[in-house]
Each structure stands twice: as C-alpha cells, then as structure tokens.
Motif scaffolding. Structure first.
Motif, PDB file in Angstrom:
ATOM      1  N   PHE A 265       0.828  -1.212   0.000  1.00  0.00           N
ATOM      2  CA  PHE A 265       0.000   0.000   0.000  1.00  0.00           C
ATOM      3  C   PHE A 265       0.860   1.260   0.000  1.00  0.00           C
ATOM      4  N   LEU A 266       1.861   1.308   0.882  1.00  0.00           N
ATOM      5  CA  LEU A 266       2.719   2.498   0.948  1.00  0.00           C
ATOM      6  C   LEU A 266       3.598   2.629  -0.283  1.00  0.00           C
TER       7      LEU A 266
ATOM      8  N   LEU B  59       1.434   3.884  -3.079  1.00  0.00           N
ATOM      9  CA  LEU B  59       0.994   5.246  -2.786  1.00  0.00           C
ATOM     10  C   LEU B  59       2.117   6.246  -3.032  1.00  0.00           C
TER      11      LEU B  59
ATOM     12  N   PRO C 195      -5.102   6.209  -4.249  1.00  0.00           N
ATOM     13  CA  PRO C 195      -5.303   5.480  -2.974  1.00  0.00           C
ATOM     14  C   PRO C 195      -6.227   4.268  -3.113  1.00  0.00           C
TER      15      PRO C 195
ATOM     16  N   ALA D 204      -4.214   1.453  -4.768  1.00  0.00           N
ATOM     17  CA  ALA D 204      -3.213   0.954  -3.825  1.00  0.00           C
ATOM     18  C   ALA D 204      -3.860   0.128  -2.720  1.00  0.00           C
TER      19      ALA D 204
END
Length: 322
Positions: free
Chosen positions: A107-108, A111, A117, A120
C-alpha cells in the motif's frame, strides 16, 4: 462520483450474492447419485462395497459429533486449524504479522509511487490477504495428498501387526516410526496423546478432525465401531485399505478425464490478464488511465470481479465429489 461508486459496489455484491444463492441450493444430481449408491450398497455382494456402505452410515450417524454441532468455532480457531493442517510450526500471530506486513508494504509503496489510494488499497488487500491464504491452502493440499497416498500402506502395516499378535496401540507406534511424512507425524501425535492418558478413540478423532480427510475419518470410525461390536479387526481394516486404494484410483481417473476442461478454464481465466499485461508492456500510455482515472479504476475492478465470478463458475463445473 461517490454515489456512483457506491451504487456500483452494491450492484457487484448483489450479483455475487445471487450467484452464491444459486449454487448453495441442493443438487438433484448429487441426490440421485447418493440414492443409487445406497441401493448398490444394500444389494451388492462385494466386501468392499459393504465396507464403504458401513463407513457412510457410521459417518452419517456421527456427523453432529464430527462437525461439532452446537459448538461455536471462532474464525481465529478455524485459522489456527488451517495453520496446523500445514504441518508447520506457524502461529496465528506470525500469520497475521506477515499478512499485515505485506499489505502495509504494498500500500505504501504504490501510494508513494503515485498510484491512486483506491488502487493501492485494493492491490494491497488482494496481495496481503490473498497470498498468505493461497500459500497455506497449497501446503495443506500438498500435505493431505501425501497423507492420502501413504495412508493405505499404514493400514496394511497395522493389519500385519494385528495378525502377528501385537496390540493396536503398539502397532500405531510402529506406524509412527516406519512410515515417513505426514502419516508418521499424525500417528506419532496419536501415540503421544495416548501416553499422556487420552483414550485411543479420542486421540484418533482429534487427529482426524485436524486432518479433515474422509479416509482418516473412515479409519477412526472403523476402530471405534470394532471396539464396541467386536469381530475380526484385521479383516475389516484390510477391506478398508482396498476401499481407500480404489477411491484413490477413481480420483486419478477423474483427474485425467477432467484435465482438458481444467486447462481450458485456466486459459480462459488468465487470458484477459495476460492480454492486459502484454498491451501495457508494449504501449504503457494506452492503458495508463486504468492506474490514474478513478472511473477506469472502478471499471477495471468491476471487470476483475466479473472475471472472478466466471472462474468460480468454471471451477464448480469441473469439480467432482468422490
């Protein structure tokens, strides 16, 4: 835009729910097969057919016990059971740590590389929750397959021990020492439980519940019934070993007959994603909108869900119960 997104999500889940209800209903084909099997068991003179019919009746009689009727099993307990079925020393904490770590990392990473978002979040959830689940499922399937293939040999070793005059509990210890792999590990677990004071039936039932295979349940119920009614245990177990070998041969025949259909299902399910990947590799700008435009992201996720429904239907069509 938010209202359209929620309407789309509700529509996708509604379609999935309707398909689920359609497949959950009773199958007339399976009911007919069960009736024909019952008639065959009543009128057949074959020892193997009689043993298999006896096992099915015994399992039907003990079904509430085997399924834990009246006992609420939490999701964490089910997950612990799945981890135990792998044969690894994995704990629930380590599994959740790996899943959460994968999700957070992806996710990070997406992103910070400019991904929206929503995209992700979806990719992070799919990888973080899906990859550990599939790895555990693969290890469980591999271990159960190895166990099922070697289990008839363990039963025949038990039969030889009984014919030579050894008690059942001591023969179980011989199986634990002589048969490698999951069979030896499970029987070692049974012998250790017996040594600390558990009855043989309870120890076998605990191992059978952990393995979750019909073959081990047949074996456990056979020993329990034989202890209550008496009779020639060696002969009954010998017939059970033949039944299990015939079941294994039937599974291999069905696997060979359905291999073409499975290959077609794999190709049809993977083809859209392969084409998408090749087009993106050749001309990244042509499909760049699927990673930046919110409308195309929603459309892509909806198409992926629809493809998942199709793969699920095809898997049901080529799944055969023995």
């Amino acid at each position: 835009m938010d209202m359209q997104f929620f309407i789309l999500i509700i529509g996708v889940f509604g379609v999935i729910a309707l398909l689920g209800f359609a497949f959950i209903g009773p199958s007339s084909g399976k009911a007919t097969t069960r009736r024909l099997s019952a008639v065959k068991g009543r009128h057949s003179d074959s020892d193997e057919t009689k043993v298999e019919a006896q096992m099915k009746r015994a399992i039907a009689a003990r079904k509430p016990i085997l399924q834990g009727e009246g006992v609420n099993i939490s999701r964490s307990d089910k997950l612990r059971l799945r981890l135990a079925q792998t044969g690894k020393s994995w704990t629930l904490k380590s599994y959740l740590t790996v899943s959460g770590g994968l999700f957070l990392f992806l996710f990070l990473a997406l992103l910070f590389n400019g991904a929206p978002p929503l995209l992700a979040l979806c990719i992070g959830l799919f990888i973080g929750l899906g990859i550990p689940h599939f790895v555990v499922g693969f290890l469980i399937k591999k271990r159960i397959t190895t166990f099922t293939n070697n289990f008839p040999d363990a039963i025949e070793l038990l039969v030889r021990g009984l014919k030579s005059g050894l008690p059942v509990s001591e023969t179980l210890g011989v199986i634990a020492r002589e048969i490698p792999g999951p069979v030896g590990e499970e029987f070692q677990f049974v012998t250790e439980k017996i040594k600390i004071g558990k009855t043989m039936e309870d120890a076998l039932q605990e191992a059978a519940d952990r393995m979750g295979t019909a073959e081990f349940q047949f074996f456990t119920i056979t020993l329990a019934i034989q202890r209550e009614t008496g009779g020639n245990l060696a002969e009954t177990l010998g017939n059970l070993a033949n039944v299990l070998r015939n079941r294994a041969q039937m599974k291999l025949k069905i696997k060979a007959m359905s291999s073409e259909s499975k290959a077609s299902a794999y190709i049809v399910g993977a083809l859209p994603f392969m084409v998408f990947g090749m087009i993106h590799f050749v001309n990244p700008d042509y499909l760049a909108g699927f990673f930046s435009d919110e409308r195309l992201i929603i459309a892509g996720l909806g198409a992926a869900c629809w493809m998942g429904i199709g793969v699920f239907i095809m898997s049901k069509m080529i799944s055969f119960e023995i």
